[in-house]
Design a protein around this motif. Structure first.
Motif, PDB file in Angstrom:
ATOM      1  N   ILE A  54      68.968  48.378  85.191  1.00  0.00           N
ATOM      2  CA  ILE A  54      68.085  47.573  84.348  1.00  0.00           C
ATOM      3  C   ILE A  54      66.742  48.265  84.176  1.00  0.00           C
ATOM      4  CG2 ILE A  54      66.794  45.410  84.260  1.00  0.00           C
ATOM      5  CD1 ILE A  54      69.264  44.097  85.590  1.00  0.00           C
ATOM      6  N   SER A  55      66.225  48.815  85.257  1.00  0.00           N
ATOM      7  CA  SER A  55      64.940  49.500  85.203  1.00  0.00           C
ATOM      8  C   SER A  55      64.994  50.723  84.288  1.00  0.00           C
ATOM      9  CB  SER A  55      64.524  49.916  86.609  1.00  0.00           C
ATOM     10  OG  SER A  55      63.363  50.688  86.578  1.00  0.00           O
ATOM     11  N   LYS A  75      60.275  53.388  71.877  1.00  0.00           N
ATOM     12  CA  LYS A  75      59.336  52.655  71.020  1.00  0.00           C
ATOM     13  C   LYS A  75      57.996  53.374  70.931  1.00  0.00           C
ATOM     14  CE  LYS A  75      61.093  47.980  71.640  1.00  0.00           C
ATOM     15  NZ  LYS A  75      60.826  46.626  72.171  1.00  0.00           N
ATOM     16  N   SER A  94      67.152  51.319  81.844  1.00  0.00           N
ATOM     17  CA  SER A  94      67.407  50.962  80.446  1.00  0.00           C
ATOM     18  C   SER A  94      66.151  50.416  79.779  1.00  0.00           C
ATOM     19  CB  SER A  94      68.548  49.950  80.337  1.00  0.00           C
ATOM     20  OG  SER A  94      68.168  48.710  80.874  1.00  0.00           O
ATOM     21  N   THR A  95      65.350  49.625  80.489  1.00  0.00           N
ATOM     22  CA  THR A  95      64.111  49.129  79.886  1.00  0.00           C
ATOM     23  C   THR A  95      63.088  50.247  79.750  1.00  0.00           C
ATOM     24  OG1 THR A  95      63.277  48.390  82.032  1.00  0.00           O
ATOM     25  CG2 THR A  95      64.424  46.767  80.685  1.00  0.00           C
ATOM     26  N   GLY A  96      63.097  51.191  80.665  1.00  0.00           N
ATOM     27  CA  GLY A  96      62.179  52.328  80.572  1.00  0.00           C
ATOM     28  C   GLY A  96      62.490  53.207  79.374  1.00  0.00           C
ATOM     29  N   LYS A  97      63.772  53.424  79.092  1.00  0.00           N
ATOM     30  CA  LYS A  97      64.155  54.228  77.934  1.00  0.00           C
ATOM     31  C   LYS A  97      63.769  53.535  76.638  1.00  0.00           C
ATOM     32  CE  LYS A  97      67.969  56.730  80.032  1.00  0.00           C
ATOM     33  NZ  LYS A  97      69.421  56.950  80.038  1.00  0.00           N
ATOM     34  N   LYS A  98      63.921  52.206  76.604  1.00  0.00           N
ATOM     35  CA  LYS A  98      63.549  51.465  75.398  1.00  0.00           C
ATOM     36  C   LYS A  98      62.053  51.570  75.145  1.00  0.00           C
ATOM     37  CE  LYS A  98      67.279  48.124  75.743  1.00  0.00           C
ATOM     38  NZ  LYS A  98      67.640  46.724  76.022  1.00  0.00           N
ATOM     39  N   ARG A  99      61.259  51.468  76.212  1.00  0.00           N
ATOM     40  CA  ARG A  99      59.807  51.577  76.056  1.00  0.00           C
ATOM     41  C   ARG A  99      59.407  52.959  75.577  1.00  0.00           C
ATOM     42  NH1 ARG A  99      58.108  49.272  81.694  1.00  0.00           N
ATOM     43  NH2 ARG A  99      59.164  47.293  81.545  1.00  0.00           N
TER      44      ARG A  99
END
Length: 67
Positions: free
Chosen positions: A50-51, A61, A53-58
């Protein structure tokens, strides 16, 4: 940052030792220790995924905003 990482590692080791001691006192056998370890490992892997995947999205962006 290195000291924070080391502190988290020691906190994890202490939590694992505490959970193992609790299991020995409660179950009076070592039969269930692998199950507890597998549950903790699964929780840790899920948290890591989860960490990441959210880091890659940030990051993606932020990269799009810079362009």
């Amino acid at each position: 940052m290195l000291s924070l990482n080391t502190s988290i590692i020691h906190l994890g080791l202490a939590a694992g030792a505490g959970a193992g001691g609790f299991m020995v006192n409660t179950a009076s056998t070592l039969r269930y220790h692998p199950w507890l370890a597998a549950a903790i490992l699964t929780f840790g892997l899920a948290a890591g995924l989860i960490s990441f995947s959210t880091g890659k999205k940030r990051c993606s962006k932020a990269a799009k905003q810079d362009i």
